[in-house]
Design an enzyme around this catalytic site. Structure first.
Site, PDB file in Angstrom:
ATOM      1  N   GLY A 383       0.821  -1.200   0.000  1.00  0.00           N
ATOM      2  CA  GLY A 383       0.000   0.000   0.000  1.00  0.00           C
ATOM      3  C   GLY A 383       0.855   1.249   0.000  1.00  0.00           C
ATOM      4  O   GLY A 383       2.081   1.181   0.143  1.00  0.00           O
ATOM      5  N   PRO A 384       0.239   2.405  -0.148  1.00  0.00           N
ATOM      6  CA  PRO A 384       0.986   3.671  -0.189  1.00  0.00           C
ATOM      7  C   PRO A 384       1.612   3.996   1.163  1.00  0.00           C
ATOM      8  O   PRO A 384       1.233   3.424   2.195  1.00  0.00           O
ATOM      9  CB  PRO A 384      -0.084   4.701  -0.559  1.00  0.00           C
ATOM     10  CG  PRO A 384      -1.381   4.079  -0.165  1.00  0.00           C
ATOM     11  CD  PRO A 384      -1.202   2.609  -0.328  1.00  0.00           C
ATOM     12  N   PRO A 385       2.585   4.918   1.172  1.00  0.00           N
ATOM     13  CA  PRO A 385       3.259   5.270   2.438  1.00  0.00           C
ATOM     14  C   PRO A 385       2.300   5.961   3.402  1.00  0.00           C
ATOM     15  O   PRO A 385       1.338   6.625   2.999  1.00  0.00           O
ATOM     16  CB  PRO A 385       4.365   6.240   1.990  1.00  0.00           C
ATOM     17  CG  PRO A 385       4.494   6.064   0.519  1.00  0.00           C
ATOM     18  CD  PRO A 385       3.171   5.621   0.017  1.00  0.00           C
ATOM     19  N   GLY A 386       2.592   5.777   4.684  1.00  0.00           N
ATOM     20  CA  GLY A 386       1.884   6.528   5.711  1.00  0.00           C
ATOM     21  C   GLY A 386       0.531   5.979   6.102  1.00  0.00           C
ATOM     22  O   GLY A 386      -0.225   6.663   6.787  1.00  0.00           O
ATOM     23  N   GLY A 388       0.161   2.961   7.718  1.00  0.00           N
ATOM     24  CA  GLY A 388       0.283   2.137   8.920  1.00  0.00           C
ATOM     25  C   GLY A 388       0.659   0.690   8.681  1.00  0.00           C
ATOM     26  O   GLY A 388       0.298  -0.175   9.476  1.00  0.00           O
ATOM     27  N   LYS A 389       1.387   0.419   7.597  1.00  0.00           N
ATOM     28  CA  LYS A 389       1.772  -0.975   7.316  1.00  0.00           C
ATOM     29  C   LYS A 389       2.715  -1.505   8.397  1.00  0.00           C
ATOM     30  O   LYS A 389       2.517  -2.602   8.938  1.00  0.00           O
ATOM     31  CB  LYS A 389       2.453  -1.069   5.942  1.00  0.00           C
ATOM     32  CG  LYS A 389       1.569  -0.673   4.784  1.00  0.00           C
ATOM     33  CD  LYS A 389       2.254  -0.891   3.460  1.00  0.00           C
ATOM     34  CE  LYS A 389       3.491  -0.037   3.279  1.00  0.00           C
ATOM     35  NZ  LYS A 389       3.199   1.405   3.242  1.00  0.00           N
ATOM     36  N   THR A 390       3.737  -0.735   8.718  1.00  0.00           N
ATOM     37  CA  THR A 390       4.728  -1.176   9.709  1.00  0.00           C
ATOM     38  C   THR A 390       4.109  -1.268  11.100  1.00  0.00           C
ATOM     39  O   THR A 390       4.323  -2.245  11.828  1.00  0.00           O
ATOM     40  CB  THR A 390       5.923  -0.202   9.728  1.00  0.00           C
ATOM     41  OG1 THR A 390       6.455  -0.093   8.402  1.00  0.00           O
ATOM     42  CG2 THR A 390       7.006  -0.706  10.666  1.00  0.00           C
ATOM     43  N   SER A 706      -4.476   3.261 -18.165  1.00  0.00           N
ATOM     44  CA  SER A 706      -5.741   3.790 -17.629  1.00  0.00           C
ATOM     45  C   SER A 706      -6.069   5.206 -18.101  1.00  0.00           C
ATOM     46  O   SER A 706      -7.182   5.679 -17.888  1.00  0.00           O
ATOM     47  CB  SER A 706      -5.716   3.757 -16.099  1.00  0.00           C
ATOM     48  OG  SER A 706      -4.707   4.599 -15.606  1.00  0.00           O
ATOM     49  N   LYS A 749      -7.800   5.568  -6.592  1.00  0.00           N
ATOM     50  CA  LYS A 749      -8.179   6.600  -7.572  1.00  0.00           C
ATOM     51  C   LYS A 749      -9.454   7.327  -7.142  1.00  0.00           C
ATOM     52  O   LYS A 749      -9.549   8.563  -7.226  1.00  0.00           O
ATOM     53  CB  LYS A 749      -8.374   5.958  -8.943  1.00  0.00           C
ATOM     54  CG  LYS A 749      -7.083   5.445  -9.566  1.00  0.00           C
ATOM     55  CD  LYS A 749      -7.349   4.732 -10.888  1.00  0.00           C
ATOM     56  CE  LYS A 749      -6.063   4.221 -11.527  1.00  0.00           C
ATOM     57  NZ  LYS A 749      -6.306   3.506 -12.779  1.00  0.00           N
TER      58      LYS A 749
END
Length: 805
Positions: A383-386, A388-390, A706, A749
């Protein structure tokens, strides 16, 4: 008496080795006329004196000392008789043997301790006839005895020869007798003296020696002596056999002890001692549950360490390796707690939203609980940064009560960072995986492999290939680290990888990962995250009391829409930090802050809004359409600008476009040319004019299919003169047949469109299922148009009123 003597030595009191006189004539055969018939008697313990033999005696009893002193002052002759029982301190007449030997005192020596030692030589055998006095010492009348010597008897000569041979063998087998004694024995020519000397040296008991003394027949005495010597030889051989075996073992021990002492002395001389370090390591190793291979390697390493001096270069290499082995948790695991209700609470407390992701995680935990020995799955949050993956990985560790460790893989180029360096290299270290296990002190932590898509490769190796072994449940139970030089079990570790895009992950590595997509947050989610997590955290970090002022949802939404353009919340967190710093300054200077922040206060603190939605009205000119793009940092909107100029039908493309986007533009122009009459476009326009498509932000590379519908909409707008509707965005792939195909990244998107103020979105009919997965409250106010063909796109996107060019 001026004679030379050879002193063989003296053992404890009254146990001695005889002295050999160099004159063998004194063998007891001399005439008895020179001896008095009455003699002072000296009782001896533990020994029998034979004629001709010289022995030293330590005299300790008062009676004996008196007898010796009186005799030494007179003729120096004294009768020596053996005691029947050597343990009796004050013997009586009945305690004395009947046969003894008259002795000549050669020397009397006063010892420093007050004792008296005399050296006496046996002269002739006698028999006690009558004790005449027992005070102050024994005196007795005696009869002197003569030996019966055989005359020219060959058997006797053979006996003497055998005695010499046996004596030589016994001397050779007796370590306490000097080897020179055998030479002296062979050179004794007087057979009588030889018998007496050997008898005196015999280790037999007192009884047998007394029998030898009492036997008057010299041949019979020799035969008796030979029998005793045979027994003595057998005993000596047995003793030598046992001694040799024992000596071999002792010699080895003594040699090792001697070498250890030498090594210790050398170490002390050089300075430094590692004994304490080695002992501490051995003590730490006692409680380890070593695999057999690890235990053997550790023991070998300890042996090497003991032989090395701390100042040698290899010492630190061996020491550090052993220290790593001791620090690693061999078969040491934390107890898992699979309380799914509690895990659900922890995940909900730490992260807002992400319902599908949390459900997937709980499913994994449920399986692990039911099948306790199941190998841990390898999860990958994409997913995109920021977003909360970590931190989501950290919450999983907290939910199941496991240790947590993070390994950052971003920018990693060297394969040795994963597998470790060989110990032979200077500064060698174990790999990141083993280092992390060592840090957690647990064999089953939750390990976050952060930014796995940022791993590089060069001439030093490919770290992503090294990760194949780490992340394969079928292989990682025997993970081999080059520094550790042992196989280590990683199968109990719960690996969680994070990535912004799976496209840059090696296919073989991607195949080992359970991909879990984490999309960006909607505005509503960001408001809740800010209210529940970010604002309280920033207040605490900036020293502001909780609830010292309030920021309502409307103000938070203004911060999100006017000052951030992101999928995650990092930029929002930074903007909130700016607000907290301003409030902290106000509190320090003025002593108070406003209880409620307003939109006007936000503009004062953060200055004018950075982003605005006014630019999307597109009311002023045709040829401009808004597309939707997916990037590694989330969704975004994309302007597509088209213009026609005089020319010959050529197509110009600018804006740092990739091959796929260029092909989409060519496809769009070809389809538009083929369907010109249906759209009320003069076909000759395509040969009279040149079309130019530009995508702003030319420094940013752009690619993907796209943008196809957006390009055809922009071209159709410029050639028809019909403007694109305001607040409208679109995304879809086009074909030459005029169909619109589905694309990916729909949630990102759509949320990007919502953030930008878009009110209508055109998508392929096949993307409807992706929209339905989005929480309806997040896309409230957006109208979706699902289409199948490009003609439907133009009908929805273009206004009916034509603008004159």
């Amino acid at each position: 008496m001026n004679k030379r003597y050879l002193l063989e030595g003296q053992e404890e009191e009254l146990e001695f080795m005889p002295i050999i006189p160099l004159n063998e004539g004194d063998d007891g055969s001399e005439d008895s006329k020179g001896f008095p018939s009455t003699l002072s008697i000296l009782p001896l313990r533990n020994t029998v004196l034979f004629p001709g033999v010289v022995i030293p005696i330590t005299v300790g009893r008062d009676k004996s000392i008196k007898a010796v002193m009186d005799a030494y002052k007179a003729d120096k002759l004294i009768g020596v008789v053996a005691q029947k029982d050597s343990s009796i301190e004050e013997p009586t007449v009945s305690d004395l043997e009947n046969i003894g030997t008259v002795a000549k005192m050669v020397k009397l020596i006063k010892m420093p301790d007050g004792g008296t030692t005399i050296i006496i030589q046996g002269k002739k055998r006698f028999k006690l006839d009558e004790i005449t006095s027992d005070d102050p010492y024994f005196k007795a009348k005696v009869t002197f005895l003569n030996d019966e010597k055989p005359e020219d008897d060959q058997d006797f000569k053979a006996l003497i020869g055998s005695i010499k041979d046996l004596a030589g063998q016994i001397v050779g087998l007796s370590p306490n007798l000097p080897s020179e004694a055998a030479i002296i024995l062979k050179n004794i020519e007087n057979p009588t003296f030889l018998i007496h000397f050997v008898s005196s040296n015999l280790s037999s008991d007192l009884k047998h020696k007394q029998q030898l003394l009492e036997n008057s027949n010299l041949k019979a005495r020799a035969e008796l002596l030979l029998g005793l010597m045979q027994t003595e030889l057998q005993y000596a051989e047995l003793k030598d056999k046992v001694t040799s075996k024992t000596r071999a073992e002792l010699d080895k021990q003594q040699r090792e002890y001697f070498l250890q002492q030498q090594m210790k002395a050398i170490k002390d001389e050089l300075g430094g001692d590692n004994v304490a370090e080695v002992k501490e390591m051995q003590k730490r190793a006692e409680g380890k549950k070593w695999p057999i291979a690890a235990a053997e390697m550790f023991n070998k390493g300890i042996e090497r360490l003991e032989r090395m001096h701390p100042s040698t270069p290899d010492y630190s290499v061996v020491f550090n390796h052993l220290d790593l082995m001791l620090d690693l948790p061999w078969e040491e695991y934390t107890q898992d707690h699979y309380d799914l209700k509690k895990a659900q609470k922890i995940l909900d407390h730490d992260h807002f939203g992400m319902e599908k992701v949390k459900e997937r995680i709980l499913e994994y935990l449920a399986v692990l609980k039911l099948k306790g020995d199941m190998k841990s799955p390898i999860l990958c949050f994409v997913g995109p940064p920021g977003i909360g993956k970590t931190s989501l990985g950290k919450s999983i560790a907290s939910a199941i009560k496991r240790k947590y460790v993070r390994v950052s893989l971003g920018g990693l180029h060297d394969e040795s960072e994963i597998r470790g360096h060989r110990k032979t290299y200077i500064g060698a270290m174990p790999g990141r995986i083993i280092q992390s296990i060592r840090k957690t002190k647990s064999g089953n932590p939750v390990m976050i492999l952060d930014e796995i898509d940022k791993v590089g490769s060069d001439h030093r190796g490919d770290p992503s290939s090294a990760l194949l072994e780490v992340l394969d449940p079928e292989q990682n139970n025997t993970f081999y680290d080059n520094y550790l030089e042992l196989e280590y079990d990683l199968s109990k570790v719960l690996f969680i990888a994070t990535a912004n895009s799976i496209s840059s992950i090696q296919p073989a590595l991607r195949d080992r990962l359970e991909i879990i997509d984490l999309s960006g947050y909607a505005v509503e989610e960001k408001i809740e995250i800010a209210r529940l997590h970010l604002i309280p955290k920033q207040m605490e970090m900036h020293g502001l009391k909780k609830n010292s002022f309030k920021i309502n949802n409307a103000v938070i939404e203004k911060i999100i829409s006017d000052y951030t353009r992101e999928s995650g919340v990092r930029e929002l967190d930074r903007q909130l930090a700016s607000i907290m710093r301003y409030q902290a300054k106000e509190l320090v200077i003025k002593g108070k802050v406003k209880a409620q922040l307003t939109a006007a206060d936000i503009e004062k603190i953060l200055s004018k809004p950075r982003y605005t939605n006014e630019s999307y009205k597109m009311a002023n000119m045709p040829g401009v359409a808004v597309g939707l793009a997916w990037t590694s940092v989330g969704g975004d909107i994309l302007f597509i600008e088209a213009q026609k100029t005089e020319g010959k039908g050529e197509l110009k493309l600018t804006g740092n476009l990739g091959n796929v986007m260029k092909e989409s533009a060519t496809t769009a122009l070809t389809w538009l040319t083929a369907n010109a009459r249906k759209l009320n476009i003069n076909p000759n326009d395509f040969s009279k004019y040149a079309a130019h498509i530009h995508v702003p932000e030319g420094a940013v590379p752009k690619d993907g299919p796209s943008a196809g519908v957006t390009m055809i909409t922009a071209l159709a707008s410029i050639f028809t003169g019909r403007k694109v509707k305001p607040y409208l965005a679109m995304s879809g792939e086009i074909t030459l047949r005029g169909q619109v195909l589905p694309v990916g990244g729909i949630k990102e998107k759509v949320l990007a469109a919502k953030r930008s103020g878009i009110k209508e979105i055109i998508l392929s009919t096949q993307n409807e299922k992706d929209v339905l997965e989005i929480n309806p409250s997040f896309i409230k106010g957006i109208k979706f148009h699902y289409i199948k063909t490009m003609m439907q796109v133009l009908d929805q996107a273009l206004e009916q009123v034509r603008v004159k060019n």
